[in-house]
Scaffold this active site. Structure first.
Site, short mmCIF file in Angstrom:
data_model
loop_
_atom_site.label_atom_id
_atom_site.label_comp_id
_atom_site.label_asym_id
_atom_site.label_seq_id
_atom_site.Cartn_x
_atom_site.Cartn_y
_atom_site.Cartn_z
N ASP A 179 0.62 -1.30 0.04
CA ASP A 179 0.14 0.22 0.13
C ASP A 179 0.70 1.32 -0.43
O ASP A 179 1.99 1.23 0.44
CB ASP A 179 -1.23 0.17 1.63
CG ASP A 179 -0.31 -0.53 2.48
OD1 ASP A 179 1.03 -0.06 2.61
OD2 ASP A 179 -1.04 -0.96 3.40
N ASN B 52 -7.63 -2.57 14.78
CA ASN B 52 -8.86 -3.39 13.64
C ASN B 52 -8.77 -4.94 12.73
O ASN B 52 -9.98 -4.89 12.86
CB ASN B 52 -9.84 -1.74 13.35
CG ASN B 52 -8.78 -1.60 11.79
OD1 ASN B 52 -8.00 -2.15 11.89
ND2 ASN B 52 -9.52 -0.15 11.57
C1 GLP Z 1 0.07 0.30 8.73
C2 GLP Z 1 0.09 -0.76 7.15
C3 GLP Z 1 -0.18 -1.78 7.20
C4 GLP Z 1 -0.04 -2.53 9.26
C5 GLP Z 1 -0.63 -2.31 9.83
C6 GLP Z 1 0.48 -2.53 11.12
O1 GLP Z 1 -0.93 0.94 8.69
N1 GLP Z 1 -0.89 -0.21 6.32
O2 GLP Z 1 0.19 -2.91 6.14
O3 GLP Z 1 0.37 -3.94 8.75
O4 GLP Z 1 -0.65 -0.58 9.44
O5 GLP Z 1 0.78 -1.37 11.58
P1 GLP Z 1 2.55 -1.82 12.98
O6 GLP Z 1 3.06 -3.00 12.72
O7 GLP Z 1 2.83 0.12 13.17
O8 GLP Z 1 1.97 -1.20 14.07
#
Ligand code: GLP
Length: 243
Positions: free
Chosen positions: A67, A136
């Site tokens: 993304d 979530n």
């Molecule tokens: C982000 C990314 C995801 C990621 C998630 C968790 O928004 N788009 O790909 O897995 O949120 O993030 P984190 O690893 O910082 O908790």
């Protein structure tokens, strides 16, 4: 779904890196699906170490990211382009032309989505997709409510997601409200999927994921991983603490 529970974040990162290295050693033209966020940072550090100390080469590896924020150009320090370059790509021998991330400032977002999905089908299939998980249950930026048949698309980010990611920005006001993400269907096209989760703040998400086998549903997008036959979840004790 295979579940591996390890002591802490360090162990999760090392095990994930070991599995990625194993795949690269078996096939140096591996197509890797990559994630951003805090969770994979340790994995990337370990892969960099493997490259520098044991000569693991990414020369022929291709990477496809999940993304990108809409509205951030590649040079914005919080863009996923900058994140991937700074934390991983610049430290290894990967060809940048073999790395794919959605364009955050496309002329037409719809065209960019169609083009990115076409690229996944052309360059892919992704042999190994790495995922984190949002509190979530989002995977990539597939927020609750996402259609299981979704391909690459524009998503409106939930406020909770913007808040969780605000630490990568100067302030929450700077966090974009939209992103381009590959879809649930795009993720499920991958041959193998590894999801990483660490820390108490992911305990609820991990519990919900593991309990969702019989209730796969769009309110918890990660539940769709139960419909894939090669998924491994690697978590630490904190993330597994209430299962
Ligand atoms: C982000 C990314 C995801 C990621 C998630 C968790 O928004 N788009 O790909 O897995 O949120 O993030 P984190 O690893 O910082 O908790």
């Amino acid at each position: 779904m295979k579940v591996i529970v390890l002591d802490n974040y360090d162990e999760v990162s090392k095990e994930a890196a070991r599995l990625v290295e194993e795949k690269i050693l078996a096939d140096d033209e591996l197509v890797l699906g990559l994630a951003t966020g805090s969770t994979p940072l340790g994995l990337y550090e370990n892969l960099i170490k493997g490259h520098k100390t044991r000569g693991i080469s990414f020369k022929n590896v291709k990477t496809i990211n999940l993304d990108e924020y809409l509205g951030l150009d590649n040079n914005h320090p919080a863009s996923y382009h900058a994140f991937m370059f700074e934390t991983f790509f610049k430290h290894i021998d990967i060809e940048l032309t073999n790395t794919y991330i959605p364009d955050g400032v496309p002329k037409s977002a719809e065209e960019e989505c169609a083009c990115y999905e076409g690229m996944i089908d052309h360059v892919g299939p992704v042999n190994l997709q790495l995922l984190g998980i949002g509190t979530n249950g989002h995977i990539g930026f597939n927020e609750p409510g996402t259609d299981p048949n979704s391909l690459t698309h524009v998503v409106e980010l939930k406020e909770s997601t913007r808040e969780n990611n605000a630490h990568f920005f100067q302030s929450i006001d700077e966090v974009p409200k939209h992103a381009i993400t590959i879809g649930i269907q795009s993720i499920l096209k991958s041959e193998q999927i590894i999801l990483l989760a660490s820390g108490k703040n992911k305990a609820n998400a991990v519990k919900t994921l593991l309990e969702s086998k019989e209730k796969v549903n769009p309110d918890f997008p990660a539940s769709y991983l139960w419909t894939h036959d090669d998924v491994t979840i690697i978590v630490d004790k904190d993330a597994y603490s209430i299962v």
